[in-house]
Design an enzyme around this catalytic site. Structure first.
Site, PDB file in Angstrom:
ATOM      1  N   LEU A 181       0.834  -1.204   0.000  1.00  0.00           N
ATOM      2  CA  LEU A 181       0.000   0.000   0.000  1.00  0.00           C
ATOM      3  C   LEU A 181       0.867   1.251   0.000  1.00  0.00           C
ATOM      4  CD1 LEU A 181      -2.761   1.371   0.195  1.00  0.00           C
ATOM      5  CD2 LEU A 181      -2.590   1.171   2.684  1.00  0.00           C
ATOM      6  N   TYR A 182       1.972   1.230   0.756  1.00  0.00           N
ATOM      7  CA  TYR A 182       2.877   2.375   0.764  1.00  0.00           C
ATOM      8  C   TYR A 182       3.298   2.738  -0.657  1.00  0.00           C
ATOM      9  CZ  TYR A 182       7.354   4.841   1.227  1.00  0.00           C
ATOM     10  OH  TYR A 182       8.379   5.736   1.102  1.00  0.00           O
ATOM     11  N   ALA A 183       3.748   1.742  -1.424  1.00  0.00           N
ATOM     12  CA  ALA A 183       4.170   1.999  -2.805  1.00  0.00           C
ATOM     13  C   ALA A 183       3.007   2.500  -3.652  1.00  0.00           C
ATOM     14  CB  ALA A 183       4.759   0.724  -3.409  1.00  0.00           C
ATOM     15  N   THR A 217       0.455   4.275  -2.699  1.00  0.00           N
ATOM     16  CA  THR A 217       0.172   5.691  -2.410  1.00  0.00           C
ATOM     17  C   THR A 217       1.179   6.597  -3.092  1.00  0.00           C
ATOM     18  OG1 THR A 217       1.454   5.732  -0.328  1.00  0.00           O
ATOM     19  CG2 THR A 217      -0.882   5.146  -0.184  1.00  0.00           C
ATOM     20  N   LYS A 218       2.431   6.172  -3.164  1.00  0.00           N
ATOM     21  CA  LYS A 218       3.446   6.995  -3.812  1.00  0.00           C
ATOM     22  C   LYS A 218       3.251   7.028  -5.324  1.00  0.00           C
ATOM     23  CE  LYS A 218       5.891   8.530  -0.373  1.00  0.00           C
ATOM     24  NZ  LYS A 218       6.058   9.981  -0.166  1.00  0.00           N
TER      25      LYS A 218
END
Length: 336
Positions: free
Chosen positions: A151-153, A155-156
């Site tokens: 999810l972090y990736a 969002t970026k």
């Protein structure tokens, strides 16, 4: 010129803000000083920045739409370096909503602030994690990044798309910088350098994931700062050679927008990385070999030719020199 630096009490944000202050810029800093990791480290960084007369700080959450809008109206920045975010690949498995609030809502608030203040240039942090399931090395900005695995990736990657829309609609020059495994003095306690170093000094085992076969493009923080400041000084432009029938994912023919890698371009095997710590400390590490964790990738390596051409970027610090500088800072700061 006033430059707004978000995440200014964070690891990379602190180094960027200090570099700008040292070259005579006025810096407005934003950081909510949250407790994701030890706030005392953030306070120590902030004290160094506040010793400069041209620094002023706003303790503010990015998701606070009215607060961010008021900060832009008051500071009237001519440029923005957006480094604040909810960081950490593994933490996104535990607290996904924090990433939506900070990395998506917060980024939208920054874009709206740039739009309202007519800020002339936006430089923002993306991540090598956007390459996700792509196994083609070195990772190139000219290859589409369409399969994030955390999810972090995701969002970026969404930030990069949002920035393109705002660059197209409102003419805001936007540069997204995909950072590769940044390390160095004042680093976060949840990152491998402090974890490894403290474990070796304490005689505790180091958790070595992927059986130690992983490689990372470790990039010293000063090299990262060089790239960030160069992107500030050389705003993105519309690419006249961009072909809509064969669109380059790294540039745009309809917006002053680009994405670039910021890495060393020199991948290092995890076991060699640990060995450098051992050599620097003169003490062997105890290793606990573990399988890969969810969201991890086996190898990362930055293709930096496009960054070199656009920014004159040239990473200089070797892993041996960088680890040595980090260890010296750690011993001084923590008294060990």
């Amino acid at each position: 010129m006033t430059i707004l630096v978000t995440g200014s009490a964070g690891f990379i944000g602190f180094h960027v803000a200090r570099r700008l202050l040292e070259r005579g810029e006025a810096v407005a800093g934003l950081d909510n000083l949250n407790a994701y990791y030890d706030p005392s480290l953030k306070a120590a960084r902030l004290a160094i920045l506040e010793a400069h007369g041209t620094y002023r700080h706003a303790r503010l959450d990015l998701a606070d739409r009215e607060g961010v809008a008021a900060l832009f109206a008051e500071a009237k920045p001519q440029a923005v370096i957006h480094l604040a975010a909810q960081a950490g690949v593994r933490y996104s498995l535990e607290n996904p909503h924090a990433y939506g609030e900070s990395n998506l809502v917060g980024f939208l608030n920054v874009l709206e602030g740039c739009r309202a203040a007519a800020a002339c240039n936006l430089v923002y942090a993306s991540t090598s994690s956007v390459y996700g399931a792509n196994g083609k090395l070195p990772f190139s900005v000219h290859e589409a990044a369409t399969h994030p695995i955390t999810l972090y990736a995701a969002t970026k990657l969404a930030n990069e798309a949002m920035a393109h829309a705002y660059a197209h609609l409102f003419g805001i020059p936007c540069t997204g910088l995909r950072f590769f495994t940044v390390y160095g003095p004042w680093g976060r306690p949840d990152m491998s350098p402090i974890k490894f170093l403290s474990a070796i000094l304490d005689g505790r085992p180091i958790e070595v994931y992927g059986q130690g076969r992983m490689q990372r493009d470790f990039t010293y923080v000063d090299d990262i700062v060089d790239g960030v400041v160069a992107a500030l000084d050389r705003p993105a432009q519309v690419d006249p050679a961009w072909d809509p029938l064969r669109p380059d994912p790294a540039t745009s023919g309809v917006a002053p927008w680009r994405v670039l890698n910021l890495g060393a371009g020199r991948p290092v095997e995890l076991m060699r990385y640990i060995q450098v710590f051992e050599e620097t400390l003169g003490k062997r590490a105890i290793l606990e070999m573990l399988p890969m964790q969810p969201g991890d990738v086996t190898n990362t390596e930055a293709a930096v030719a496009a960054t070199r051409a656009a920014l004159g970027y040239e990473p200089k610090v070797s892993i041996e020199e960088g680890v040595g500088r980090f260890v010296a800072w750690y011993r001084d700061y923590y008294g060990r």
